[in-house]
Design a protein around this motif. Structure first.
Motif, short mmCIF file in Angstrom:
data_model
loop_
_atom_site.label_atom_id
_atom_site.label_comp_id
_atom_site.label_asym_id
_atom_site.label_seq_id
_atom_site.Cartn_x
_atom_site.Cartn_y
_atom_site.Cartn_z
N PRO A 91 0.76 -1.25 0.00
CA PRO A 91 0.00 0.00 0.00
C PRO A 91 0.79 1.30 0.00
O PRO A 91 0.28 2.32 -0.42
N MET A 92 2.02 1.32 0.49
CA MET A 92 2.73 2.60 0.66
C MET A 92 3.86 2.72 -0.35
O MET A 92 5.03 2.65 -0.02
N ILE A 93 3.49 2.91 -1.61
CA ILE A 93 4.46 2.96 -2.70
C ILE A 93 4.38 4.32 -3.39
O ILE A 93 3.30 4.84 -3.64
N ALA A 94 5.55 4.86 -3.70
CA ALA A 94 5.64 6.10 -4.45
C ALA A 94 6.79 5.96 -5.44
O ALA A 94 7.60 5.04 -5.33
N HIS A 95 6.86 6.87 -6.40
CA HIS A 95 8.02 6.91 -7.28
C HIS A 95 8.38 8.35 -7.55
O HIS A 95 7.59 9.27 -7.33
N MET A 96 9.64 8.55 -7.97
CA MET A 96 10.16 9.90 -8.18
C MET A 96 9.95 10.34 -9.63
O MET A 96 10.41 9.67 -10.55
N GLU A 97 9.26 11.43 -9.78
CA GLU A 97 8.98 12.00 -11.09
C GLU A 97 10.28 12.41 -11.79
O GLU A 97 11.13 13.10 -11.22
N GLY A 98 10.45 11.96 -13.02
CA GLY A 98 11.63 12.35 -13.80
C GLY A 98 12.88 11.56 -13.49
O GLY A 98 13.89 11.72 -14.17
N GLY A 99 12.84 10.72 -12.47
CA GLY A 99 13.96 9.85 -12.15
C GLY A 99 15.25 10.57 -11.81
O GLY A 99 15.27 11.74 -11.43
N PHE A 100 16.34 9.83 -11.97
CA PHE A 100 17.66 10.34 -11.62
C PHE A 100 18.03 11.55 -12.48
O PHE A 100 18.72 12.47 -12.04
N GLY A 101 17.54 11.58 -13.72
CA GLY A 101 17.78 12.73 -14.58
C GLY A 101 17.21 14.01 -13.98
O GLY A 101 17.85 15.06 -14.01
N ALA A 102 16.01 13.92 -13.41
CA ALA A 102 15.40 15.09 -12.77
C ALA A 102 16.16 15.46 -11.49
O ALA A 102 16.28 16.64 -11.16
N TRP A 103 16.65 14.45 -10.77
CA TRP A 103 17.45 14.69 -9.56
C TRP A 103 18.68 15.53 -9.92
O TRP A 103 18.97 16.54 -9.29
N LYS A 104 19.39 15.11 -10.96
CA LYS A 104 20.58 15.84 -11.39
C LYS A 104 20.22 17.23 -11.92
O LYS A 104 20.90 18.21 -11.63
#
Length: 125
Positions: A91-104
């Motif tokens: 139930p407690m799942i999320a993901h990061m928008e844009g991935g590592f490319g967006a992080w950088k």
């Protein structure tokens, strides 16, 4: 943070800044679903590696106290893996928008590779 409902459960999409703040506060488990080669070359400090090709929802860490946030290179693989986890009943799942490319692109720090020595090195853009 954006939220959509998948099979009656929320799927959250976090920005890199939200992920960094939660990671620093010890509120999440960050899991990188890229390949071992991608992770070895550069990764977010503190992220665990569970490549998409080997992903099994049952082997994810417990979620009693921390939300799991997934990330990849662009956000495509982590979205697919997050949906698989939700379908498996986690139930407690999320993901990061844009991935590592967006992080950088956001100028956030990560661990890269020193091309002269092959050793890991902190990168603070």
């Amino acid at each position: 943070m954006k939220t959509e409902t998948v099979n009656g459960m929320p799927l959250e999409t976090w920005t890199p800044q939200e992920v960094r703040a939660a990671l620093q506060a010890g509120q999440i488990v960050l899991i990188d679903v890229r390949t071992p080669q991608e992770y070895m070359f550069e990764h977010i400090e503190g992220a665990l590696l569970m490549p998409m090709s080997f992903f099994t929802p049952a082997t994810l860490p417990g979620q009693e106290s921390k939300r799991i946030v997934l990330h990849c290179g662009s956000g495509m693989r982590s979205d697919k893996v997050a949906r698989r986890a939700l379908e498996a009943g986690l139930p407690m799942i999320a993901h990061m928008e844009g991935g590592f490319g967006a992080w950088k692109a956001a100028g956030l720090p990560y661990t890269g590779t020193d091309m002269a020595t092959g050793a890991p090195k902190p990168v603070t853009p």
